[in-house]
Structures are given as structure tokens and as C-alpha cells.
Design a protein around this motif. Structure first.
Motif, PDB file in Angstrom:
ATOM      1  N   ALA A 256     -26.256  26.314  25.998  1.00 29.44           N
ATOM      2  CA  ALA A 256     -26.014  24.914  25.052  1.00 29.44           C
ATOM      3  C   ALA A 256     -26.778  24.432  24.447  1.00 29.44           C
ATOM      4  O   ALA A 256     -27.518  23.291  24.254  1.00 29.44           O
ATOM      5  CB  ALA A 256     -25.142  24.132  25.332  1.00 29.44           C
ATOM      6  N   ASN A 257     -28.089  26.126  23.861  1.00 31.92           N
ATOM      7  CA  ASN A 257     -29.188  25.588  22.901  1.00 31.92           C
ATOM      8  C   ASN A 257     -29.263  26.602  21.206  1.00 31.92           C
ATOM      9  O   ASN A 257     -28.412  26.799  21.262  1.00 31.92           O
ATOM     10  CB  ASN A 257     -30.490  25.399  23.447  1.00 31.92           C
ATOM     11  CG  ASN A 257     -30.499  26.753  23.954  1.00 31.92           C
ATOM     12  OD1 ASN A 257     -30.349  27.524  23.341  1.00 31.92           O
ATOM     13  ND2 ASN A 257     -31.856  27.090  24.535  1.00 31.92           N
ATOM     14  N   TRP A 258     -30.180  25.613  20.632  1.00 29.50           N
ATOM     15  CA  TRP A 258     -29.768  26.333  19.162  1.00 29.50           C
ATOM     16  C   TRP A 258     -30.254  28.072  19.731  1.00 29.50           C
ATOM     17  O   TRP A 258     -29.941  28.604  18.859  1.00 29.50           O
ATOM     18  CB  TRP A 258     -31.272  25.927  18.738  1.00 29.50           C
ATOM     19  CG  TRP A 258     -30.473  24.741  17.589  1.00 29.50           C
ATOM     20  CD1 TRP A 258     -29.699  23.303  18.671  1.00 29.50           C
ATOM     21  CD2 TRP A 258     -30.264  24.298  15.991  1.00 29.50           C
ATOM     22  NE1 TRP A 258     -29.119  22.571  17.367  1.00 29.50           N
ATOM     23  CE2 TRP A 258     -29.679  23.156  15.875  1.00 29.50           C
ATOM     24  CE3 TRP A 258     -31.327  25.551  15.047  1.00 29.50           C
ATOM     25  CZ2 TRP A 258     -29.212  22.925  14.613  1.00 29.50           C
ATOM     26  CZ3 TRP A 258     -30.537  24.663  13.808  1.00 29.50           C
ATOM     27  CH2 TRP A 258     -29.700  23.858  13.354  1.00 29.50           C
ATOM     28  N   ARG A 259     -31.077  28.226  20.402  1.00 24.83           N
ATOM     29  CA  ARG A 259     -31.716  29.536  20.269  1.00 24.83           C
ATOM     30  C   ARG A 259     -30.661  30.896  21.132  1.00 24.83           C
ATOM     31  O   ARG A 259     -30.832  31.910  21.115  1.00 24.83           O
ATOM     32  CB  ARG A 259     -32.891  30.046  21.394  1.00 24.83           C
ATOM     33  CG  ARG A 259     -33.544  31.405  21.864  1.00 24.83           C
ATOM     34  CD  ARG A 259     -34.832  31.616  22.735  1.00 24.83           C
ATOM     35  NE  ARG A 259     -35.817  30.825  21.800  1.00 24.83           N
ATOM     36  CZ  ARG A 259     -36.935  31.549  20.984  1.00 24.83           C
ATOM     37  NH1 ARG A 259     -36.522  32.474  21.178  1.00 24.83           N
ATOM     38  NH2 ARG A 259     -38.162  30.821  20.612  1.00 24.83           N
ATOM     39  N   TRP A 260     -29.498  29.972  21.627  1.00 26.09           N
ATOM     40  CA  TRP A 260     -28.650  31.205  23.088  1.00 26.09           C
ATOM     41  C   TRP A 260     -27.420  30.214  22.391  1.00 26.09           C
ATOM     42  O   TRP A 260     -26.804  31.460  23.263  1.00 26.09           O
ATOM     43  CB  TRP A 260     -28.735  30.743  24.381  1.00 26.09           C
ATOM     44  CG  TRP A 260     -30.459  31.332  24.744  1.00 26.09           C
ATOM     45  CD1 TRP A 260     -32.012  30.983  25.062  1.00 26.09           C
ATOM     46  CD2 TRP A 260     -31.269  32.814  24.333  1.00 26.09           C
ATOM     47  NE1 TRP A 260     -32.775  30.994  24.633  1.00 26.09           N
ATOM     48  CE2 TRP A 260     -32.269  32.591  25.085  1.00 26.09           C
ATOM     49  CE3 TRP A 260     -30.468  33.422  24.137  1.00 26.09           C
ATOM     50  CZ2 TRP A 260     -33.268  34.162  24.594  1.00 26.09           C
ATOM     51  CZ3 TRP A 260     -31.546  35.258  23.987  1.00 26.09           C
ATOM     52  CH2 TRP A 260     -32.414  34.934  24.526  1.00 26.09           C
ATOM     53  N   ALA A 261     -27.138  29.541  21.498  1.00 25.11           N
ATOM     54  CA  ALA A 261     -25.403  29.235  22.048  1.00 25.11           C
ATOM     55  C   ALA A 261     -24.897  30.790  21.374  1.00 25.11           C
ATOM     56  O   ALA A 261     -24.688  30.881  20.618  1.00 25.11           O
ATOM     57  CB  ALA A 261     -25.626  28.440  21.068  1.00 25.11           C
ATOM     58  N   GLY A 262     -23.810  30.589  22.069  1.00 25.30           N
ATOM     59  CA  GLY A 262     -22.942  32.264  21.789  1.00 25.30           C
ATOM     60  C   GLY A 262     -23.119  33.426  22.662  1.00 25.30           C
ATOM     61  O   GLY A 262     -22.545  33.806  22.511  1.00 25.30           O
ATOM     62  N   VAL A 263     -24.269  32.965  23.133  1.00 23.05           N
ATOM     63  CA  VAL A 263     -24.764  34.249  23.758  1.00 23.05           C
ATOM     64  C   VAL A 263     -24.515  34.217  25.401  1.00 23.05           C
ATOM     65  O   VAL A 263     -25.210  33.525  26.044  1.00 23.05           O
ATOM     66  CB  VAL A 263     -26.467  34.110  23.694  1.00 23.05           C
ATOM     67  CG1 VAL A 263     -26.569  35.935  25.140  1.00 23.05           C
ATOM     68  CG2 VAL A 263     -26.327  34.833  22.394  1.00 23.05           C
ATOM     69  N   PRO A 264     -23.581  35.096  25.994  1.00 26.01           N
ATOM     70  CA  PRO A 264     -22.994  35.269  27.629  1.00 26.01           C
ATOM     71  C   PRO A 264     -23.856  35.722  27.933  1.00 26.01           C
ATOM     72  O   PRO A 264     -24.637  36.803  27.892  1.00 26.01           O
ATOM     73  CB  PRO A 264     -22.515  36.067  27.696  1.00 26.01           C
ATOM     74  CG  PRO A 264     -22.233  37.072  25.844  1.00 26.01           C
ATOM     75  CD  PRO A 264     -22.663  36.377  25.253  1.00 26.01           C
TER      76      PRO A 264
END
Length: 486
Positions: free
Chosen positions: A322-330
């Protein structure tokens, strides 16, 4: 060529499997390469009342077969000259007095105490080392995993060890971080403009991290049945690899700068609720099957496994950062025993092109993947689509392969060799800090609790397969497949 400073390496558990299979062969390779100081000594400790000659005979029988192919008998002989043996029972305080005498007047050498023992002995060993004055600033302690069974036991060990040694004297080892390809992961990310702009949620579709073993419990049934795949592999190896993939660029290559960024990743992992455990994790247990064409028994039929055991030998987990670089990437993590092959790899799958100009099924799959293989061979492969030879404009998958064995002009060090040299030289960058370990346990504990509270047993899978079908289903919900299924 940089040699180490003068040192004494003290191997607790010096007659054990880890020392014979990994540590002594790694030290031999460093010796052969001229990386060990001429005054460096290796002091093996064991409970047997044996002499040096008996220990060297054991080393010849049990360690030498694990040396890499470039064995040199003359070099092995000079390496053996570094070896000393001392009887020590970790539960006998008087034996530590003898150890202190053996190390007295070592001329200011760095002293490395490698605790290749059961974790239950760590706190007692450290207390006795402190009692005999072997906790001065020149002493470094290497702690092998697993460091506890949960957050509370891990904290208890760290607190007791921390009473006697400063944090910068403690080297919590994870040998995966010493692998050449993991080091290259940082180099690829932070040394090239080609990848860094793409290393984020806008361009990465998913990340897969797999550590598969074709072996079973191999005589370690009693230990493994109390541990399981989640504690043994996910809490340490897999989460450390996830951190290396997902961390932000550190300000410098100084140890704490790197570890600060890894800690941020662990703290950003989305915590598991009870419902998340049911939907985003899979646990399995192998049944009888075949490995390499040879029949093998199921987990419950292995020696020293409790009847009806629910210990997992396989797990697959969908993690989110849960951060801006990786949000939504499983991030899909997978590990298991009795898999078809021994394999460790990181797969970064990039998003599809926004418009499929070219005909054919190739465009339906994630065409661009970066595959970092850690074992059995270390390599990096970049998969992409290129025109198929002949008429028309059909595409076919192909890849560029960076084979370190074929392309490197220099000898590549084994992971344990690199990490042992780092300990002697005082480089902490590839070792876990206490707060990293705590953050990893914080994230893993809800999964352990969810499994313990569940009435469902682990899902069975046949030895020699890639785990239960639920593992593939875990990815298919996101329109993804494991790398070997593409």
C-alpha cells in the motif's frame, strides 16, 4: 583483489550439517581465491571430545564432497592448516572459559561467532560469550534462521541477545541475499535508466516470487513439522526478496540506508484480515508421487511427522503493498517442497500494450517479463515479442538471456562465501536488522492465526507437481498465470 582483515571464525555446531555442507566449502573457496587474510583462523566447536586430526578427517569426508568442481588438493591442504578444533558443549559454562583461553591474545583479530545451532541455544551462547568477555566491539555474531516461531518468541530472542551485543554486532543471515542475481537486481534497477522508469504500478502488471524445492523433509521431520513453509521460507527468504524488488532507491549503499528502504516496504504490506487469509492464501501438503521418475512417500508418511499433521509444505500468497509506487499491483509469493524441480526466481510481468496491432494469440499474454533466476543457475532473462520469420506480421515470444556463467569475466562467489566475507569485513547491508524481522513477523502472524483457527486441512497435492490447483486459481482471479504456465 581485496583480502579480509585478520580474523578468527568460531563455528558453533562445527560438526553439523550446515558447517559441513555450506560454511567450510564457502570458506575454502574464499581461501582459494586469496580473499582470506593469511592470519585468519577457523575454530570449529563440537560436543565430541575429539582432536584436530579427527576433525580434519571428518571435514575430508563430509565437507570436501560439497566443494565446487574446481577442487585443488594442494589448496585444500593449506586451507586445512587454518582449522582448529575445540570441544564445547553450549550448556556447559566451563567450556566457554576454555574457548576464551583459546582466543586470548589473538592479536586484535576480528572474532566472528557463527551460531550454526538450534535457535533455542542462541540466548545461552550469547550470555556465556559475554560472561567470558567475548562481546567486546571486535566480536560479531551470526544468527541463522529461524529466529523464533512467532513475533513474541523472536522478540524474546532478540531482547536477550541484545543485552550482550550491540545491534551493529549482530548479523542475521539470509543466504538468498548473498546470491549474485539478487545483487544484480539492485544494479539493474538503480544503475539503468531502461528499467527504473518502468518499475512501478503504471507499467508492472504483477510480480511473482517462487522458491521451489524438489526435496521433502529429508530427515528433518521433527523440526519441519513444528515449522512449516510459512515460517521456514515466507517470513524470511520470500519477504526479503520482495523487499529487494519493491524498495525505493536508497540514498547511498550504506547498510542502514538499504535496510531503511526494505523496512518501509515491510511496513507498507497490506495486513491480512481473517477473510483475506481465506481468499488470498493457499496452504498445501504433498501426497505420494514421483520426483525425477522415482516414487516418493507423502508428507504424513515421512519419518517423525505427527499423525494427522496439518503442517503446510506449500503456500501461495497474494500480497499487496500500500504505497504510491505499488498500489494495486499483486505480488504472488509461492514456496513448496516436493515440487517438480529446484527453482528460485523472481518474475516481473509488465502490462500489455494498449492496442493489439498484430494478430495471433501471443498478444493475449503479458508479452514483456523480466525473469531473475536465483537457482539452480543464476541468470536474468528479458522476454519480449518479435516478428516470426516468413510472410505476414505474426509475433512470437523470444528472450534475451544474461547467463552469468557464460558472460562473467570474474569468478562468482557462492552466497555463503560472499556473506561470510561481509561479516569479516563488517558489511551489514545484506543482513536483517531487528526492526525488519519484527515487521516481517507482524505481517505473517495473521496468516498463521487464520490457518490455526480454520477447520480446513491443507489442500493435498501430488509430489512432483506445482502444488494444489487452488494456487493457480489464486492468480486466475486477477487474469494471471504462473510463469511456467505461460
Amino acid at each position: 583483489m581485496t583480502t579480509s582483515p585478520p580474523f578468527d571464525i568460531v563455528l558453533f555446531g562445527g560438526t553439523g550439517d550446515l558447517v559441513m555442507r555450506k560454511l567450510l566449502p564457502a570458506l575454502y573457496q574464499a581461501h582459494k581465491a586469496g580473499l582470506l587474510h593469511p592470519l585468519g583462523r577457523i575454530l570449529a566447536l563440537g560436543r565430541k571430545d575429539a582432536d584436530r586430526a579427527a576433525y580434519l578427517a571428518q571435514m575430508e569426508a563430509q565437507a570436501r564432497p560439497h566443494v565446487q568442481a574446481d577442487f585443488d588438493a594442494a589448496v585444500w591442504g593449506t586451507f586445512a592448516e587454518r582449522i582448529l578444533y575445540c570441544k564445547l558443549d553450549a550448556e556447559q559454562p566451563a567450556d566457554f572459559d576454555a574457548l576464551a583461553q583459546a582466543l586470548a591474545g589473538n592479536g586484535g583479530r576480528i572474532t566472528v561467532c557463527y551460531l550454526a545451532t538450534a535457535p533455542a541455544l542462541f540466548t545461552g551462547i550469547c550470555a556465556q560469550l559475554a560472561r567470558v568477555g567475548l562481546n567486546h566491539p571486535g566480536v560479531r555474531v551470526v544468527l541463522e534462521k529461524p529466529l523464533g516461531r512467532d513475533l513474541a518468541s523472536s522478540n524474546a530472542i532478540n531482547a536477550e541477545v541484545g543485552r550482550h551485543f550491540a545491534e551493529d554486532q549482530l548479523y542475521r543471515i539470509d543466504h538468498y541475499l548473498g546470491k549474485e542475481s539478487v545483487q544484480n537486481l539492485m544494479a539493474i534497477r538503480f544503475g539503468n535508466t531502461l528499467f527504473e522508469p518502468l518499475w512501478r504500478r503504471e507499467w508492472v502488471d504483477n510480480v511473482q516470487i517462487t522458491i521451489a524445492e524438489d526435496l521433502g523433509v529429508e530427515g528433518r521431520g521433527e523440526f519441519y513439522d513444528k515449522t512449516g513453509a510459512l515460517r521456514d521460507m515466507v517470513q524470511s527468504h520470500l519477504l526479503q526478496l520482495l523487499c529487494m524488488v519493491a524498495m525505493e532507491p536508497p540514498a547511498t549503499l550504506e547498510a542502514n540506508a538499504i535496510r531503511d528502504e526494505k523496512l518501509k516496504v515491510l511496513n507498507a504490506l497490506k495486513p491480512f484480515s481473517e477473510s483475506d487469509v481465506a481468499t488470498n492464501s493457499v496452504r498445501g501438503q504433498y501426497r505420494a508421487g514421483a520426483i525425477g521418475g522415482q516414487p516418493v512417500v507423502g508428507y504424513l508418511d515421512e519419518a517423525r511427522i505427527a499423525p494427522g499433521s496439518r503442517t503446510e509444505t506449500f503456500t501461495a500468497i497474494k500480497a499487496e503493498i500500500a504505497n504510491w509506487r505499488w498500489a494495486g499491483v499483486p505480488f504472488f509469493l509461492r514456496t513448496g517442497k516436493r515440487m517438480p524441480e529446484r527453482l528460485a526466481e523472481v518474475v516481473i510481468s509488465f502490462r500489455k500494450v494498449p492496442l493489439a496491432l498484430f494478430p495471433g494469440p501471443s498478444m493475449e499474454r503479458a508479452s514483456n517479463r523480466l525473469v531473475i533466476q536465483l537457482q539452480p543457475d543464476e541468470s536474468i532473462q528479458l522476454y519480449f515479442l518479435a516478428k516470426e520469420a516468413g510472410d505476414g506480421m505474426r509475433l512470437q515470444p523470444t528472450y534475451l538471456n544474461l547467463d552469468f556463467d557464460a558472460t562473467s569475466q570474474h569468478r562468482r562467489a557462492d552466497a555463503y562465501e560472499r556473506l561470510l566475507l561481509d561479516v569479516i569485513r563488517g558489511n551489514l547491508g545484506l543482513f536483517m536488522r531487528r526492526d525488519e524481522l519484527e515487521a516481517a513477523w507482524h505481517w505473517v502472524e495473521p496468516i498463521l492465526a487464520g490457518w490455526n483457527n480454520s477447520t480446513l486441512p491443507p489442500k493435498p497435492y501430488t509430489a512432483g507437481t506445482w502444488g494444489p490447483a487452488a494456487s493457480s486459481a489464486l492468480l486466475s482471479r486477477d487474469g494471471v498465470a504462473w510463469h511456467e504456465e505461460l
